[in-house]
Enzyme design. Structure first.
Site, PDB file in Angstrom:
ATOM      1  N   HIS A  89       0.834  -1.213   0.000  1.00 57.58           N
ATOM      2  CA  HIS A  89       0.000   0.000   0.000  1.00 57.58           C
ATOM      3  C   HIS A  89       0.870   1.266   0.000  1.00 57.58           C
ATOM      4  CE1 HIS A  89      -3.069  -2.982   0.781  1.00 57.58           C
ATOM      5  NE2 HIS A  89      -2.336  -3.411   1.784  1.00 57.58           N
TER       6      HIS A  89
ATOM      7  N   HIS B 292       2.827  -6.777   4.699  1.00 56.03           N
ATOM      8  CA  HIS B 292       1.452  -6.324   4.934  1.00 56.03           C
ATOM      9  C   HIS B 292       1.040  -6.545   6.382  1.00 56.03           C
ATOM     10  CE1 HIS B 292       0.086  -5.765   0.707  1.00 56.03           C
ATOM     11  NE2 HIS B 292       1.139  -6.531   0.473  1.00 56.03           N
TER      12      HIS B 292
ATOM     13  N   GLU C 226       1.679 -11.369   5.951  1.00 48.03           N
ATOM     14  CA  GLU C 226       0.713 -10.610   6.745  1.00 48.03           C
ATOM     15  C   GLU C 226       1.199 -10.731   8.187  1.00 48.03           C
ATOM     16  OE1 GLU C 226      -1.732  -8.888   5.551  1.00 48.03           O
ATOM     17  OE2 GLU C 226      -2.255  -9.741   3.600  1.00 48.03           O
TER      18      GLU C 226
ATOM     19  N   GLU D 196      -1.965   0.504   7.907  1.00 47.09           N
ATOM     20  CA  GLU D 196      -1.154  -0.593   7.377  1.00 47.09           C
ATOM     21  C   GLU D 196       0.019  -0.047   6.571  1.00 47.09           C
ATOM     22  OE1 GLU D 196      -3.284  -3.284   4.842  1.00 47.09           O
ATOM     23  OE2 GLU D 196      -1.520  -4.514   4.453  1.00 47.09           O
TER      24      GLU D 196
HETATM   25 ZN   LIG Z   1      -2.168  -5.266   2.824  1.00 45.03          ZN
END
Ligand SMILES: [Zn+2]
Length: 352
Positions: free
Chosen positions: A141, A233, A314, A178
C-alpha cells in the site's frame, strides 16, 4: 487451499475464458473494515464523512463511503458479490476525509508496549551471507492511496484478469495505518538485510504520492532479477482472528502470468519466513486462515505476475486488539523486520 474457489478457476485450460472469471466473481476474501478511527473521523467531521481505510493487500479495493454508524466498527464482510472499484458507489469525500498523513514518520502510534518482548539482538554477520544477492522488499500500500482513489482504482493486469491498481490497506482502531506499518517494517528489514550484505531494492520508499500499482510492484522485482521478493502487509481480518501468515502463489497461467516456475521456490521462501518470523517475534501462525502459517492464493496480481520467488507476509491482524498493540510497538516491529530478514537469509542459504 481446498476451499479456495479460485482453484477451480486455475485448473482448467481455458485461457480465453479465464479473464472473465475474476470479473464475474469477487475474489474470495473481500474485507470491508470500517474502523473506529473512521467513526471518530465521522464525529469530528460532523457526520458527513465517507472514508474508510479498507481492504487488504490484494483484496479488492473497498473504499467505503457513508460510514456514519459507529456501530459499524470492526464490521468485516466476506463478499461474494460484485467488486467495488474505489471510485464507484460511495465515493469518499477526499477533502473531508484526509488520511492521517502522507508521512509515516509524523503519525506515531500509541506508546510502545512495555510488556513486549525485547527484540533479539541483530545477529552479527561478519561473513555477509547475502553478499551478491538482490532482495526486493515491497511495502504494501501507500499512505497516500486514500487521497488518490481514482488513481489506485484504475484497472491493471493482475494475471489473466484485471483489478485495482492498489488498495488503501487497513488500519488499527487507533488509526495506525497498514501503509505506515509496512514501510516501517520494510525499512527496518532493509537495514538488517544490508548488514547481511544484500542489495535491497524497494518498490517504493515514501517517495511517491500513491501506489505503485500491483503490476508495477511485480515488475520491479522481475526487473531487479531478485533472488527473493517479500511484500510486507498487515491483515484486516475479523477482530477475533490473530497471528501472522505468509501468502504464497498458486498456479496461475493466464495472460502474462505463469507462476509455475516460482511455485516451489516461493513456497520454500514462505516456509523459511514462517520459521524465522515465529522465532523472532514469538507470534503464532494465524488462527483464522491458512495452514501452519501458509495461505495459497491466486487472486493477487503482485504474486501472479512475478517471475521471481515472491511471497506476501501478513505480519498480524491489525483489526485484532492484541496484534494491533504489537504492530504499533516499534520494538515489536523491529523483531518483525528481523524475522523477515532472517527468513530470507535462511531461504537463500539453503540454496533453493
Ligand atoms: Zn495489505
Amino acid at each position: 487451499m481446498p476451499s479456495d474457489p479460485w482453484e477451480q478457476w486455475d485448473s482448467p485450460p481455458a485461457p480465453r475464458r479465464r479473464p472473465q472469471a475474476p470479473q464475474a466473481a469477487e475474489p474470495r476474501r473481500t474485507r470491508v473494515v470500517v474502523g473506529a478511527a473512521v467513526a471518530a473521523l465521522v464525529l469530528v467531521g460532523g457526520g458527513a464523512l465517507a472514508m474508510a481505510w479498507t481492504g487488504d493487500d490484494g483484496s479488492p479495493t473497498q473504499v467505503v463511503g457513508g460510514a456514519t454508524d459507529p456501530t459499524a466498527v470492526g464490521v468485516s464482510t466476506d463478499s461474494s458479490g460484485t467488486g467495488v472499484p474505489s471510485g464507484s458507489g460511495a465515493q469518499p469525500n477526499n477533502q473531508a476525509a484526509q488520511p492521517p498523513t502522507s508521512s509515516s514518520a509524523s503519525v506515531p502510534g500509541p506508546p510502545a508496549d512495555s510488556t513486549a518482548p525485547n527484540p533479539p539482538a541483530t545477529p552479527a554477520n561478519p561473513g555477509k551471507p547475502l553478499a551478491g544477492k538482490t532482495i526486493v522488499i515491497d511495502p504494501g500500500h501507500n499512505p497516500g492511496n486514500a487521497r488518490h482513489t481514482s488513481e489506485i482504482g484504475r484497472q491493471v493486469d493482475a494475471g489473466g484478469f484485471r483489478k485495482n491498481c492498489d488498495e488503501t490497506g487497513t488500519e488499527t482502531n487507533a488509526g495506525y495505518t497498514e501503509a505506515q506499518f509496512t514501510l516501517d517494517v520494510a525499512q527496518r528489514a532493509r537495514r538488517v538485510l544490508t548488514d547481511m550484505g544484500a542489495k535491497v531494492v524497494f518498490t517504493w520508499d515514501n517517495d511517491r504520492a500513491w501506489g505503485p500499482c500491483v503490476d508495477e510492484r511485480a515488475r520491479i522485482g522481475n526487473d531487479a532479477h531478485a533472488d527473493a521478493v517479500v511484500s510486507i502487509h498487515g491483515d484486516g481480518a475479523p477482530s477475533t482472528g490473530s497471528g501472522f501468515h505468509v501468502i504464497v502463489p498458486a498456479t496461475v497461467k493466464a495472460g502474462t502470468a505463469d507462476t509455475g516456475p516460482i511455485i516451489a521456490p516461493s513456497r520454500a521462501l514462505g516456509d523459511a519466513l514462517v520459521g524465522a518470523f515465529t522465532q523472532a517475534t514469538h507470534s503464532h501462525a494465524a488462527d483464522y486462515i491458512g495452514t501452519a502459517g501458509i495461505d495459497v492464493r491466486s487472486d493477487l496480481g503482485g504474486l501472479n505476475l512475478s517471475k521471481v520467488p515472491k511471497v506476501f507476509i501478513e505480519c498480524g491482524n491489525m483489526r485484532n486488539a492484541g496484534d494491533a498493540q504489537r504492530m504499533t510497538d516499534p520494538t515489536w516491529r523491529q523483531t518483525a523486520a528481523e524475522g523477515v530478514a532472517n527468513g530470507i537469509r535462511d531461504y537463500l542459504m539453503k540454496g533453493t
